[in-house]
Design an enzyme around this catalytic site. Sequence first.
Site, short mmCIF file in Angstrom:
data_model
loop_
_atom_site.label_atom_id
_atom_site.label_comp_id
_atom_site.label_asym_id
_atom_site.label_seq_id
_atom_site.Cartn_x
_atom_site.Cartn_y
_atom_site.Cartn_z
N ASN A 77 68.82 34.32 123.65
CA ASN A 77 68.88 33.89 122.25
C ASN A 77 70.33 33.55 121.86
O ASN A 77 71.11 33.14 122.70
CB ASN A 77 68.23 34.91 121.32
CG ASN A 77 67.63 34.25 120.09
OD1 ASN A 77 68.34 33.97 119.13
ND2 ASN A 77 66.35 33.96 120.12
N ARG A 78 70.70 33.78 120.59
CA ARG A 78 71.94 33.17 120.10
C ARG A 78 73.08 34.16 119.87
O ARG A 78 72.85 35.31 119.53
CB ARG A 78 71.65 32.43 118.80
CG ARG A 78 70.70 31.26 119.05
CD ARG A 78 70.15 30.67 117.78
NE ARG A 78 69.28 29.52 118.10
CZ ARG A 78 68.00 29.64 118.46
NH1 ARG A 78 67.40 30.82 118.53
NH2 ARG A 78 67.30 28.57 118.77
N HIS A 103 70.98 31.14 124.72
CA HIS A 103 70.52 31.50 126.06
C HIS A 103 71.61 31.42 127.13
O HIS A 103 71.41 30.87 128.22
CB HIS A 103 69.34 30.61 126.45
CG HIS A 103 68.09 30.84 125.62
ND1 HIS A 103 67.74 32.06 125.09
CD2 HIS A 103 67.09 29.98 125.23
CE1 HIS A 103 66.60 31.96 124.44
NE2 HIS A 103 66.19 30.72 124.50
N HIS A 173 61.60 33.42 130.06
CA HIS A 173 61.23 32.45 129.02
C HIS A 173 59.95 31.69 129.37
O HIS A 173 59.89 30.47 129.23
CB HIS A 173 62.39 31.49 128.78
CG HIS A 173 62.43 30.91 127.41
ND1 HIS A 173 61.38 30.21 126.86
CD2 HIS A 173 63.40 30.92 126.46
CE1 HIS A 173 61.71 29.82 125.64
NE2 HIS A 173 62.93 30.25 125.37
N SER A 174 58.93 32.42 129.83
CA SER A 174 57.67 31.75 130.17
C SER A 174 56.94 31.27 128.93
O SER A 174 56.95 31.92 127.89
CB SER A 174 56.76 32.70 130.95
OG SER A 174 57.25 32.81 132.28
N TYR A 175 56.31 30.12 129.09
CA TYR A 175 55.46 29.54 128.04
C TYR A 175 54.01 29.80 128.46
O TYR A 175 53.54 29.24 129.45
CB TYR A 175 55.69 28.03 127.93
CG TYR A 175 56.99 27.62 127.28
CD1 TYR A 175 58.21 27.80 127.92
CD2 TYR A 175 57.00 27.03 126.01
CE1 TYR A 175 59.39 27.41 127.33
CE2 TYR A 175 58.19 26.63 125.41
CZ TYR A 175 59.38 26.82 126.07
OH TYR A 175 60.57 26.43 125.49
N ASP A 243 59.47 31.31 115.40
CA ASP A 243 60.62 31.38 116.31
C ASP A 243 61.45 32.53 115.74
O ASP A 243 62.54 32.33 115.22
CB ASP A 243 61.37 30.05 116.34
CG ASP A 243 62.40 30.00 117.46
OD1 ASP A 243 62.49 30.99 118.21
OD2 ASP A 243 63.11 28.99 117.57
N GLN A 277 61.37 37.91 120.89
CA GLN A 277 61.39 36.62 120.21
C GLN A 277 60.03 35.98 120.45
O GLN A 277 59.63 35.77 121.59
CB GLN A 277 62.49 35.71 120.79
CG GLN A 277 62.67 34.39 120.06
CD GLN A 277 63.55 34.52 118.82
OE1 GLN A 277 64.19 35.56 118.62
NE2 GLN A 277 63.61 33.49 118.00
N GLU A 304 59.54 36.50 124.38
CA GLU A 304 60.82 36.76 125.04
C GLU A 304 61.33 38.14 124.65
O GLU A 304 61.92 38.32 123.59
CB GLU A 304 61.84 35.69 124.62
CG GLU A 304 61.37 34.28 124.86
CD GLU A 304 62.04 33.26 123.93
OE1 GLU A 304 63.29 33.25 123.84
OE2 GLU A 304 61.33 32.48 123.29
C1 GLA Z 1 63.99 30.41 122.11
C2 GLA Z 1 64.68 30.06 120.87
C3 GLA Z 1 64.11 28.78 120.35
C4 GLA Z 1 64.27 27.68 121.37
C5 GLA Z 1 63.68 28.11 122.68
C6 GLA Z 1 64.01 27.15 123.78
O1 GLA Z 1 62.71 30.73 121.88
O2 GLA Z 1 64.59 31.07 119.90
O3 GLA Z 1 64.75 28.42 119.15
O4 GLA Z 1 65.61 27.39 121.56
O5 GLA Z 1 64.16 29.36 123.05
O6 GLA Z 1 63.70 25.85 123.50
#
Ligand code: GLA
Length: 352
Positions: A77-78, A103, A173-175, A243, A277, A304
């Site tokens: 994250n940030r 990330h 970071h799996s979708y 998000d 997240q 996440e």
């Molecule tokens: C995380 C962030 C999102 C986005 C994704 C990647 O989930 O919180 O804002 O950046 O990663 O695209």
Amino acid sequence: MNMRLFGQVPEGDVYEVTLENRRGLKARILSLGATLRSLEVPDAEGNLRDVILGYDTAEEYWNGQSYLGAAVGRFANRIGGACFFLNGREYRLDANEGRNQLHGGTYGFSRRLWMPIVKSGQEAVFRLTSPDGDMGFPGQLDAEVCYRLEGNALRISYRASASAATPLSMTNHSYFNLAGHGSGTVGTHKLTVRADCYTPTDTEMIPTGEIRPVAGTLLDLRDPVEAETLWNAPELSRTRGLDHNFVLSGGEGPAAVLTAPDGRLSLEVSTDCPAVQVYTAGFLEEQRGKDGAVYGPHHAVCLETQAFPDAVNHPEFPSAILEPGRLWESETVYRFEGAGLAKGRRAQMIYL
Ligand code: GLA
């Protein structure tokens, strides 16, 4: 040998490791980003359903902007202003989302070649040395991600040690799309998150420092909610759905549960991380995925597990600093429940 050459990126060769167990779970993991490229789970008919979004080529992973399946670090994250103070020193990080870091920076762990070590047909470890000053972070960090299939579950364990104090938060970071990757949006998936609070953010997605209760808001996911109600809500338009960083309440039971529209496959996520997240992929661009699939906004949910975003700039948040000489360990378990797996369980009783 369950490892093959998958492709090349500017840094070198990318390998793919395949893990498989008797319950019918099958995972493919790349050395690039220690990325989970596919996760196949038996559905009600015993057919394998790949529940992870991914790409066919190493090049698409290298150029991708969405962190599909990747191990993320040094800090998930940030980090606001791509900057922090630690032990009296200012550290300036690589900024890759406006003036902030997302990330781990431009060449975060998701774009590194990890060293694969196959332990068995069900377990593989990936190692990475992140040098002192990597993306601006202090100290050399020796990191390890272990993928292990255990019955109906995939366990991802992380270990790291550092030569100097450093912020650290690694995740995967799996979708997830439990109807199968490439089957469109996850609008009718049901989502539960065991969190009483979340951390609100500013317009740049940096936490304000507040820890706010979810009660009485759309973010109250303590009982199952259909995913599309979240991105259809005007209150969540800025983030195109979820998000958000949820503060996990702990206690018995999984941190989050995702259930397929047919109700026949569920994913339960358990973790020792303090937060998760939850991202309903509103910003996932339309793009080509594995096997000719087409992905787009809301085609998956990311869960996440992580430290609090920007924790290093918020003394009020739980600390996410790894001190030198200490071993950092964390794990997240992704357990599947469903009709197909019940059959798998019977099969295992016969064959074991
Ligand atoms: C995380 C962030 C999102 C986005 C994704 C990647 O989930 O919180 O804002 O950046 O990663 O695209």
